[in-house]
Design an enzyme around this catalytic site. Structure first.
Site, PDB file in Angstrom:
ATOM      1  N   PHE A  85     -16.358  12.621  11.077  1.00  0.00           N
ATOM      2  CA  PHE A  85     -17.747  12.474  10.627  1.00  0.00           C
ATOM      3  C   PHE A  85     -17.858  12.401   9.104  1.00  0.00           C
ATOM      4  O   PHE A  85     -18.951  12.528   8.560  1.00  0.00           O
ATOM      5  CB  PHE A  85     -18.596  13.637  11.151  1.00  0.00           C
ATOM      6  CG  PHE A  85     -18.627  13.718  12.659  1.00  0.00           C
ATOM      7  CD1 PHE A  85     -19.387  12.822  13.399  1.00  0.00           C
ATOM      8  CD2 PHE A  85     -17.875  14.663  13.334  1.00  0.00           C
ATOM      9  CE1 PHE A  85     -19.411  12.878  14.796  1.00  0.00           C
ATOM     10  CE2 PHE A  85     -17.889  14.732  14.725  1.00  0.00           C
ATOM     11  CZ  PHE A  85     -18.660  13.836  15.452  1.00  0.00           C
ATOM     12  N   GLU A 107     -18.154   8.619   2.960  1.00  0.00           N
ATOM     13  CA  GLU A 107     -17.510   8.133   1.744  1.00  0.00           C
ATOM     14  C   GLU A 107     -18.193   8.788   0.556  1.00  0.00           C
ATOM     15  O   GLU A 107     -19.399   9.009   0.567  1.00  0.00           O
ATOM     16  CB  GLU A 107     -17.640   6.609   1.647  1.00  0.00           C
ATOM     17  CG  GLU A 107     -16.874   5.926   2.749  1.00  0.00           C
ATOM     18  CD  GLU A 107     -16.877   4.414   2.612  1.00  0.00           C
ATOM     19  OE1 GLU A 107     -17.168   3.909   1.516  1.00  0.00           O
ATOM     20  OE2 GLU A 107     -16.568   3.759   3.611  1.00  0.00           O
ATOM     21  N   LYS A 123       0.829  -1.199   0.000  1.00  0.00           N
ATOM     22  CA  LYS A 123       0.000   0.000   0.000  1.00  0.00           C
ATOM     23  C   LYS A 123       0.870   1.258   0.000  1.00  0.00           C
ATOM     24  O   LYS A 123       0.620   2.212  -0.743  1.00  0.00           O
ATOM     25  CB  LYS A 123      -0.878  -0.024   1.256  1.00  0.00           C
ATOM     26  CG  LYS A 123      -2.106   0.853   1.157  1.00  0.00           C
ATOM     27  CD  LYS A 123      -2.837   0.850   2.480  1.00  0.00           C
ATOM     28  CE  LYS A 123      -4.295   0.552   2.325  1.00  0.00           C
ATOM     29  NZ  LYS A 123      -5.025   0.634   3.590  1.00  0.00           N
ATOM     30  N   CYS A 150     -19.516   2.067   8.555  1.00  0.00           N
ATOM     31  CA  CYS A 150     -19.715   2.774   9.838  1.00  0.00           C
ATOM     32  C   CYS A 150     -21.018   2.437  10.543  1.00  0.00           C
ATOM     33  O   CYS A 150     -20.998   1.935  11.660  1.00  0.00           O
ATOM     34  CB  CYS A 150     -19.653   4.275   9.610  1.00  0.00           C
ATOM     35  SG  CYS A 150     -17.997   4.829   9.246  1.00  0.00           S
ATOM     36  N   LEU A 170     -33.993  10.731   5.415  1.00  0.00           N
ATOM     37  CA  LEU A 170     -35.351  10.208   5.478  1.00  0.00           C
ATOM     38  C   LEU A 170     -35.702   9.487   4.180  1.00  0.00           C
ATOM     39  O   LEU A 170     -36.862   9.443   3.787  1.00  0.00           O
ATOM     40  CB  LEU A 170     -36.348  11.354   5.738  1.00  0.00           C
ATOM     41  CG  LEU A 170     -36.361  11.926   7.159  1.00  0.00           C
ATOM     42  CD1 LEU A 170     -37.347  13.086   7.264  1.00  0.00           C
ATOM     43  CD2 LEU A 170     -36.710  10.849   8.199  1.00  0.00           C
TER      44      LEU A 170
HETATM   45  C1  UDX Z   1     -21.587   7.610   7.674  1.00  0.00           C
HETATM   46  C2  UDX Z   1     -21.817   8.969   8.385  1.00  0.00           C
HETATM   47  O1  UDX Z   1     -22.669   9.785   7.582  1.00  0.00           O
HETATM   48  C3  UDX Z   1     -20.517   9.673   8.642  1.00  0.00           C
HETATM   49  O2  UDX Z   1     -20.748  10.860   9.386  1.00  0.00           O
HETATM   50  C4  UDX Z   1     -19.595   8.740   9.410  1.00  0.00           C
HETATM   51  O3  UDX Z   1     -18.323   9.341   9.574  1.00  0.00           O
HETATM   52  C5  UDX Z   1     -19.429   7.401   8.708  1.00  0.00           C
HETATM   53  O4  UDX Z   1     -20.723   6.832   8.463  1.00  0.00           O
HETATM   54  P1  UDX Z   1     -21.076   6.764   5.192  1.00  0.00           P
HETATM   55  O5  UDX Z   1     -21.013   5.376   5.761  1.00  0.00           O
HETATM   56  O6  UDX Z   1     -20.038   7.190   4.211  1.00  0.00           O
HETATM   57  O7  UDX Z   1     -21.031   7.851   6.396  1.00  0.00           O
HETATM   58  O8  UDX Z   1     -22.477   6.893   4.473  1.00  0.00           O
HETATM   59  P2  UDX Z   1     -23.794   7.795   4.520  1.00  0.00           P
HETATM   60  O9  UDX Z   1     -23.828   8.665   3.329  1.00  0.00           O
HETATM   61  O10 UDX Z   1     -23.988   8.442   5.816  1.00  0.00           O
HETATM   62  O11 UDX Z   1     -24.894   6.642   4.302  1.00  0.00           O
HETATM   63  C6  UDX Z   1     -24.942   5.533   5.172  1.00  0.00           C
HETATM   64  C7  UDX Z   1     -25.936   4.521   4.724  1.00  0.00           C
HETATM   65  O12 UDX Z   1     -27.251   4.959   4.977  1.00  0.00           O
HETATM   66  C8  UDX Z   1     -25.918   4.135   3.253  1.00  0.00           C
HETATM   67  O13 UDX Z   1     -26.036   2.732   3.180  1.00  0.00           O
HETATM   68  C9  UDX Z   1     -27.131   4.803   2.652  1.00  0.00           C
HETATM   69  O14 UDX Z   1     -27.646   4.095   1.567  1.00  0.00           O
HETATM   70  C10 UDX Z   1     -28.078   4.770   3.828  1.00  0.00           C
HETATM   71  N1  UDX Z   1     -29.083   5.843   3.812  1.00  0.00           N
HETATM   72  C11 UDX Z   1     -28.705   7.135   4.011  1.00  0.00           C
HETATM   73  C12 UDX Z   1     -30.432   5.536   3.648  1.00  0.00           C
HETATM   74  O15 UDX Z   1     -30.814   4.360   3.483  1.00  0.00           O
HETATM   75  N2  UDX Z   1     -31.355   6.536   3.694  1.00  0.00           N
HETATM   76  C13 UDX Z   1     -31.017   7.832   3.893  1.00  0.00           C
HETATM   77  O16 UDX Z   1     -31.906   8.684   3.924  1.00  0.00           O
HETATM   78  C14 UDX Z   1     -29.641   8.148   4.043  1.00  0.00           C
END
Ligand code: UDX
Length: 438
Positions: free
Chosen positions: A153, A156, A36, A261, A251
């Site tokens: 926070f 991705e 890496k 996460c 929502l």
């Molecule tokens: C999340 C947090 O947002 C971030 O603050 C933390 O540091 C890491 O975890 P991430 O895992 O990158 O980030 O994804 P995010 O965009 O938050 O979405 C998480 C999951 O929730 C996804 O699987 C997404 O499909 C789902 N989701 C999100 C829903 O099903 N409905 C929504 O309204 C929003």
């Protein structure tokens, strides 16, 4: 310009390194994986994240960003050490801390001068104290150091933007002077900086992620009720979101949350609560509802196709969400495996997660584009709401399919329009008058 060392070249470590370098600091990022480090020193990012490679290359060229496997080299001139190593889920849902322990031991052995050690990895409440303990015990001779918790926070897919434009920066420490110094690194981001104690900062991360996961499971439960009662959850969410106390974000009903996460952090918080004698009923329900969403998609499909044996199913999208190639805990993985267990043949396409998919789902036939996914299938499922799927000619898709079932796991299509095109459409939480199959 500050001298910063970052431990761990994973998602958080790489974004932290690139962004702090871009803010004019001198960064050395350490990882134990030699391959890496070689890739990184060539300026190649091992992960798909918009803007990351460009930012890395720019800062490598400017001499502000270096990668190494050596703790001695990384810590030589550092004033700050960010710990951003992985904390995967253990067997009971607890956060696995072996990489954090290795990092603490590595720091203890290599440090030659006072350091501020900042933990960015999501770790159980109390880990900051534990890290301080390990370092104190492992040092050859006592050198002062201060531990600060700085939960990350970022999301991705928008990690660079999120790092540079945070809603807040949280810093926790038993040593306010150390937290102040870390705050000064973040001043250029012009955001609210909350300084609190170590354990509270660690808890803020879990509570934030668990709350967002709860919103998703809440709207998914409302979606299930909407299906029974003939309401449309998309409209319900819009109506709720106008209330300033609720707000419009997180929502979207669908197949539930995945990724590196939310599932891991909710499980870890549940585990922490349990071992300390609390009853995390809500967290358990959040996880149950999340599993239910995946199962429910299969239940609908099975009913609409009168069984799954020898049925040909197309899946649009495999990543856990758009703009990433990450498939960790992705709904696609559970759904594809279950379909194949029940004798279905699965073909799929994702704009960026194909290499990942070949590893995770070797028995799924991977094809070149969305139209090819639809060819000859009995049913098509939308798993990830990539923008390119919103623009497809659904007429062409319908004509190339053998069957007429469309399971829209992310509610990206208009149910009435799909019905007019001849699909038997089932979204999530869109009651009978909004679909003619669900
Ligand atoms: C999340 C947090 O947002 C971030 O603050 C933390 O540091 C890491 O975890 P991430 O895992 O990158 O980030 O994804 P995010 O965009 O938050 O979405 C998480 C999951 O929730 C996804 O699987 C997404 O499909 C789902 N989701 C999100 C829903 O099903 N409905 C929504 O309204 C929003």
């Amino acid at each position: 310009m500050k001298q910063i060392c970052v431990l761990g070249a994973g998602y958080v470590g790489l974004v932290t390194s690139a962004c702090f370098a871009d803010l004019g600091n001198n960064i050395t990022c350490i990882d134990i994986d030699e391959n890496k480090i070689e890739t990184l020193n060539r300026g190649e990012s091992p992960i798909f994240e918009p803007g990351l490679s460009e930012m890395m290359q720019r800062n490598i060229r400017a001499g502000r960003l270096h990668f190494t496997t050596s703790y001695a080299e990384g810590l030589k001139d550092a004033e700050f050490v960010f710990v951003a190593v992985g904390t995967p889920s253990g067997a009971d849902g607890e956060a696995e801390l072996k990489y954090v322990r290795m990092a603490a031991e590595g720091i203890a052995k290599a440090m030659q001068h006072p350091l501020i050690i900042i933990n960015k990895s999501t770790v159980p409440v109390g880990t900051g104290d534990w890290v301080a303990d390990i370092i104190t015990k492992r040092q050859d001779h006592p050198i002062p150091f201060w531990v600060v918790s700085n939960p990350e926070f970022l999301r991705e897919g928008s990690a660079i933007y999120d790092f540079m434009n945070p809603d807040r920066v949280v810093l926790g420490s038993l040593h306010p002077e150390a937290a102040e110094k870390v705050a000064s690194l973040h001043r250029p981001l012009r955001t609210t900086i909350q300084i609190t104690d170590l354990r509270t900062a660690e808890m803020i991360k879990y509570a934030s992620n668990a709350f967002l996961a709860t919103r998703i499971s809440f709207i998914n439960e409302i979606a299930t009720i909407c299906e029974e009662l003939g309401a449309d959850v998309k409209e319900v969410a819009i109506g709720m979101g106008h209330d300033k106390r609720i707000g419009p974000h997180f929502l979207d009903a669908g197949l539930g949350f995945g990724g590196s996460c939310f599932p891991k952090d909710v499980r870890a918080l549940e585990h922490m609560a349990l071992i300390h004698g609390a009853h995390p009923q809500l967290l358990r329900a959040v996880l149950d509802i999340n599993k239910h969403q995946r199962r429910q998609a299969i239940v609908k499909l099975r009913a609409m196709l009168n069984g799954l044996r020898d049925r040909k199913i197309g899946m649009l999208g495999l990543a856990f969400k758009p703009n990433t190639d990450d498939m960790r805990e992705a709904p696609s993985v559970d759904i594809a495996r279950q379909l194949m267990r029940e004798g279905a043949l699965v073909q799929a396409y994702d704009p960026v997660a194909m290499a990942e998919a070949a590893r995770e789902l070797p028995d799924v036939r991977l094809v070149e584009n969305a139209y090819e996914v639809a060819e000859g299938v009995d049913a098509l499922m939308v798993i990830t709401e990539w923008n390119e799927f919103r623009q497809l000619s659904m007429k062409r898709i319908k004509e190339s399919m053998a069957g007429d079932v469309l399971i829209d796991g992310r509610n990206i299509y208009d149910p009435d329009r799909m019905a007019r095109l001849g699909f038997r459409y089932a979204g999530v939480g869109r009651g009978p008058q909004h679909s003619n199959g669900g």
